[in-house]
Motif scaffolding. Structure first.
Motif, PDB file in Angstrom:
ATOM      1  N   ILE A  62      46.295  -6.685  14.382  1.00 59.53           N
ATOM      2  CA  ILE A  62      46.105  -7.687  13.327  1.00 59.53           C
ATOM      3  C   ILE A  62      45.709  -7.025  12.001  1.00 59.53           C
ATOM      4  N   GLU A  63      44.947  -5.926  12.099  1.00 62.39           N
ATOM      5  CA  GLU A  63      44.481  -5.215  10.883  1.00 62.39           C
ATOM      6  C   GLU A  63      45.672  -4.735  10.049  1.00 62.39           C
ATOM      7  N   ASP A  64      46.807  -4.460  10.707  1.00 62.25           N
ATOM      8  CA  ASP A  64      48.004  -4.001   9.981  1.00 62.25           C
ATOM      9  C   ASP A  64      48.422  -5.005   8.911  1.00 62.25           C
ATOM     10  N   ILE A  65      48.139  -6.262   9.167  1.00 60.38           N
ATOM     11  CA  ILE A  65      48.506  -7.295   8.186  1.00 60.38           C
ATOM     12  C   ILE A  65      47.336  -7.581   7.244  1.00 60.38           C
ATOM     13  N   ILE A  66      46.165  -7.766   7.840  1.00 63.53           N
ATOM     14  CA  ILE A  66      45.016  -8.167   7.018  1.00 63.53           C
ATOM     15  C   ILE A  66      44.662  -7.101   5.977  1.00 63.53           C
ATOM     16  N   ASN A  67      44.867  -5.834   6.342  1.00 62.72           N
ATOM     17  CA  ASN A  67      44.480  -4.757   5.415  1.00 62.72           C
ATOM     18  C   ASN A  67      45.642  -4.206   4.596  1.00 62.72           C
ATOM     19  N   ASP A  68      46.812  -4.813   4.732  1.00 63.26           N
ATOM     20  CA  ASP A  68      47.972  -4.318   3.960  1.00 63.26           C
ATOM     21  C   ASP A  68      47.869  -4.828   2.519  1.00 63.26           C
ATOM     22  N   LYS A  69      47.717  -3.901   1.591  1.00 65.60           N
ATOM     23  CA  LYS A  69      47.490  -4.286   0.178  1.00 65.60           C
ATOM     24  C   LYS A  69      48.696  -5.006  -0.427  1.00 65.60           C
ATOM     25  N   GLU A  70      49.882  -4.797   0.163  1.00 73.73           N
ATOM     26  CA  GLU A  70      51.078  -5.442  -0.404  1.00 73.73           C
ATOM     27  C   GLU A  70      51.270  -6.876   0.104  1.00 73.73           C
ATOM     28  N   ILE A  71      50.487  -7.248   1.096  1.00 75.21           N
ATOM     29  CA  ILE A  71      50.655  -8.614   1.629  1.00 75.21           C
ATOM     30  C   ILE A  71      49.787  -9.599   0.836  1.00 75.21           C
ATOM     31  N   THR A  91      40.900 -12.459   6.274  1.00 77.68           N
ATOM     32  CA  THR A  91      41.995 -12.658   5.303  1.00 77.68           C
ATOM     33  C   THR A  91      41.417 -13.050   3.943  1.00 77.68           C
ATOM     34  N   LEU A  92      40.523 -14.039   3.971  1.00 74.15           N
ATOM     35  CA  LEU A  92      39.951 -14.541   2.713  1.00 74.15           C
ATOM     36  C   LEU A  92      39.022 -13.513   2.079  1.00 74.15           C
ATOM     37  N   GLN A  93      38.263 -12.803   2.937  1.00 65.70           N
ATOM     38  CA  GLN A  93      37.368 -11.757   2.403  1.00 65.70           C
ATOM     39  C   GLN A  93      38.180 -10.656   1.723  1.00 65.70           C
ATOM     40  N   ASN A  94      39.413 -10.428   2.216  1.00 67.96           N
ATOM     41  CA  ASN A  94      40.296  -9.429   1.590  1.00 67.96           C
ATOM     42  C   ASN A  94      41.095 -10.017   0.432  1.00 67.96           C
ATOM     43  N   LYS A  95      40.699 -11.229   0.010  1.00 69.75           N
ATOM     44  CA  LYS A  95      41.294 -11.913  -1.164  1.00 69.75           C
ATOM     45  C   LYS A  95      42.773 -12.246  -0.978  1.00 69.75           C
ATOM     46  N   LYS A  96      43.172 -12.452   0.260  1.00 69.12           N
ATOM     47  CA  LYS A  96      44.550 -12.888   0.503  1.00 69.12           C
ATOM     48  C   LYS A  96      44.537 -14.393   0.779  1.00 69.12           C
ATOM     49  N   GLN A 115      34.285 -22.690   2.038  1.00 68.74           N
ATOM     50  CA  GLN A 115      33.235 -22.011   1.277  1.00 68.74           C
ATOM     51  C   GLN A 115      33.604 -20.547   1.003  1.00 68.74           C
ATOM     52  N   ILE A 116      34.111 -19.879   2.042  1.00 65.35           N
ATOM     53  CA  ILE A 116      34.473 -18.458   1.863  1.00 65.35           C
ATOM     54  C   ILE A 116      35.628 -18.342   0.865  1.00 65.35           C
ATOM     55  N   ALA A 117      36.561 -19.312   0.919  1.00 66.05           N
ATOM     56  CA  ALA A 117      37.797 -19.197   0.123  1.00 66.05           C
ATOM     57  C   ALA A 117      37.539 -19.271  -1.379  1.00 66.05           C
ATOM     58  N   GLY A 118      36.647 -20.135  -1.818  1.00 66.26           N
ATOM     59  CA  GLY A 118      36.486 -20.337  -3.269  1.00 66.26           C
ATOM     60  C   GLY A 118      37.827 -20.723  -3.865  1.00 66.26           C
ATOM     61  N   ASN A 119      38.337 -19.883  -4.784  1.00 60.42           N
ATOM     62  CA  ASN A 119      39.619 -20.213  -5.437  1.00 60.42           C
ATOM     63  C   ASN A 119      40.834 -19.705  -4.678  1.00 60.42           C
ATOM     64  N   ILE A 311      55.303 -22.270  -0.419  1.00 59.17           N
ATOM     65  CA  ILE A 311      55.930 -22.582  -1.721  1.00 59.17           C
ATOM     66  C   ILE A 311      54.845 -22.994  -2.727  1.00 59.17           C
ATOM     67  N   GLU A 312      53.903 -23.802  -2.258  1.00 58.08           N
ATOM     68  CA  GLU A 312      52.829 -24.238  -3.163  1.00 58.08           C
ATOM     69  C   GLU A 312      51.996 -23.043  -3.635  1.00 58.08           C
ATOM     70  N   ILE A 313      51.741 -22.127  -2.726  1.00 60.60           N
ATOM     71  CA  ILE A 313      50.976 -20.924  -3.106  1.00 60.60           C
ATOM     72  C   ILE A 313      51.791 -20.099  -4.113  1.00 60.60           C
TER      73      ILE A 313
END
Ligand SMILES: NC(=O)c1ccc[n+]([C@@H]2O[C@H](COP(=O)([O-])OP(=O)(O)OC[C@H]3O[C@@H](n4cnc5c(N)ncnc54)[C@H](OP(=O)(O)O)[C@@H]3O)[C@@H](O)[C@H]2O)c1
Length: 422
Positions: A62-71, A91-96, A115-119, A311-313
């Motif tokens: 799972i880390e392969d996705i969560i920590n991939d800077k291009e994702i 995911t949210l902590q990594n700002k994705k 709460q974690i997500a914020g914006n 699409i919305e994102i």
């Protein structure tokens, strides 16, 4: 030049594979609507040796996705509660951004994630009723309204089973077996038939409608396992359909949340939602009643909702996950204060005086009978007594059932179904 929105898909099963397939097959229209090219960079699965209908780079980490800077966006389609919640948090902590179809996880953790997500955007349209855009309807379309009530057939499997029982006179077990045979029910269908899955979805909808934070254990949840032909006969006789309903109602500052089989007027639109389909009626104080109908599950319908979130994102629209904050003025109505009409099914010794004992218990609990049917089973000296009551409380019904169970002449556990007349 068209930019890319890179996504990583955690879980390439029924829904994940459909997401990847639709992104490929409807690429042109999706790109035109999103304004960017949505690219699946990689996927994560449990078992790399399984044969798959889609071909994307896969790993088991799972880390392969969560920590991939291009994702840019993590799409969580692995299911489960705790592990999926950890994935969502990281995911949210990594700002994705996060997109999930995981109603079970959201039933417990939606406010922590908000709460974690914020914006940071979180999309969860696919978590309730697959193909029906009910999340966007509540969050955006109806946002000028106080939501007075919401009633939904939120689980297709149980609706299929009830439809079979009512239309084809099947008993519960054979209708369930047929649902499993046709792929509508999981090998372990517990959450579909015991109301748990509908409960998860109701809690998500209630947060969007009222800003209320409740967990599955806080609300009344009952399933369809004990419904039998007598109940269906009674419902038919008095013009009702039986549906597993998720109900949310607001009265002053109290919200009533419950999932249970309900007898509803056969002529209501929601009573006509049959088979595996889902349907929801939402009443707003300004708009009146609005109705939503469609496929509640299945790879493609659910993937359609996942992609609408992507699409919305891509469009760069971001709003608070649940539409508004937890509302401090709103309280959950205690279960015992919920009011309804009730249908009773009693199996009793067929001898004189029994009916008088029963009516005496009802009177002591201030419950009056509205309609009545008595069926005799001659050979066994057993009578079935089926009746409905006028409006009363859960508290009175629980006391009545406890008293009835003490009677020697009561043969089986009394069974009730609530009647939704409004
Ligand atoms: N199916 C529907 O109609 C539907 C409708 C609405 C919502 N949902 C929700 O969508 C989510 C996915 O459902 P689904 O039906 O697509 O499930 P599924 O077919 O069982 O697929 C789950 C996928 O997740 C992978 N996976 C599971 N645990 C993992 C782990 N620990 N690490 C890495 N990968 C893992 C599995 O890998 P393998 O392939 O290697 O086993 C599989 O690819 C669930 O939350 C479900 O509630 C589903």
């Amino acid at each position: 030049m068209v930019k890319n929105l890179n996504i990583g898909v955690i879980g390439v099963g029924t829904v994940g594979a459909s997401v990847i397939k639709i992104l490929e097959e409807n690429k042109e229209v999706i790109c035109a609507r999103a304004g960017v090219d949505i690219k699946v960079k990689k996927g994560v699965v449990k078992n790399l040796n399984k044969s798959r209908s889609v071909s994307i780079p896969l790993s088991t980490d799972i880390e392969d996705i969560i920590n991939d800077k291009e994702i840019d966006v993590v799409v969580e389609l692995m299911g489960g509660i705790n592990e999926a919640y950890e994935v969502a948090k990281k995911t949210l902590q990594n700002k994705k951004a996060l997109v999930t179809a995981n109603k079970a996880m959201l039933a417990y953790h939606r406010y922590e994630l908000q709460q974690i997500a914020g914006n940071i955007p979180i999309g969860f349209e696919a978590s309730v009723c697959g193909g029906i855009p009910i999340i966007k309807a509540l969050k955006d379309g109806l946002s000028a309204n106080h939501i007075l009530s919401l009633r939904g057939i939120l689980n297709g499997t149980s609706n299929y089973i009830l439809t079979q029982m009512i239309q084809n006179n099947q008993d519960f077990c054979s209708a369930l077996q047929l649902a499993q045979h046709l792929g509508y029910a999981e090998a372990d269908p517990s959450l579909d038939i015991n109301g748990g899955d509908a409960g998860h979805k109701l809690l998500i909808l209630a947060s969007l409608a009222y800003g209320i934070d409740a967990k599955p254990q806080d609300i009344l949840i009952e399933g369809i396992e004990s419904i039998n032909g007598d109940d269906i006969e009674f419902a038919n006789e008095f013009g009702y359909a039986i549906k597993l309903l998720g109900i949310a109602k607001k009265q002053n500052n109290e919200i009533e949340l419950r999932v249970h089989p309900a007898m509803i007027d056969k002529n209501k639109m929601i009573a006509k939602v049959e088979g595996v389909m889902n349907g929801i009626s939402v009443i707003g104080d300004r708009v009146g009643e609005t109705l939503y109908y469609g496929a509640g599950a299945g790879g493609e319908a659910t993937a359609s909702a996942v992609i609408s979130d992507l699409i919305e994102i891509a469009r760069g629209k971001s709003s608070l996950m649940l539409g508004f904050e937890r509302s401090p003025q709103i309280n959950l109505k205690p279960k015992e204060n919920i009011q309804s009409r009730y249908y009773f099914r009693l199996s009793v010794d067929d001898k004189s005086g029994v009916l008088a004992q029963i009516t005496s218990i009802l009177t002591q609990n201030d419950i009056s009978i509205s309609t009545f049917l008595q069926k005799e089973i001659k050979q066994k000296n057993i009578a079935k007594i089926l009746f409905s009551t006028h409006t009363t409380t859960e508290r009175a019904i629980k006391n009545t059932i406890a008293e009835l169970k003490k009677l020697e002449s009561i043969i089986k556990e009394p069974y009730i179904i609530r009647i939704e007349d409004e």
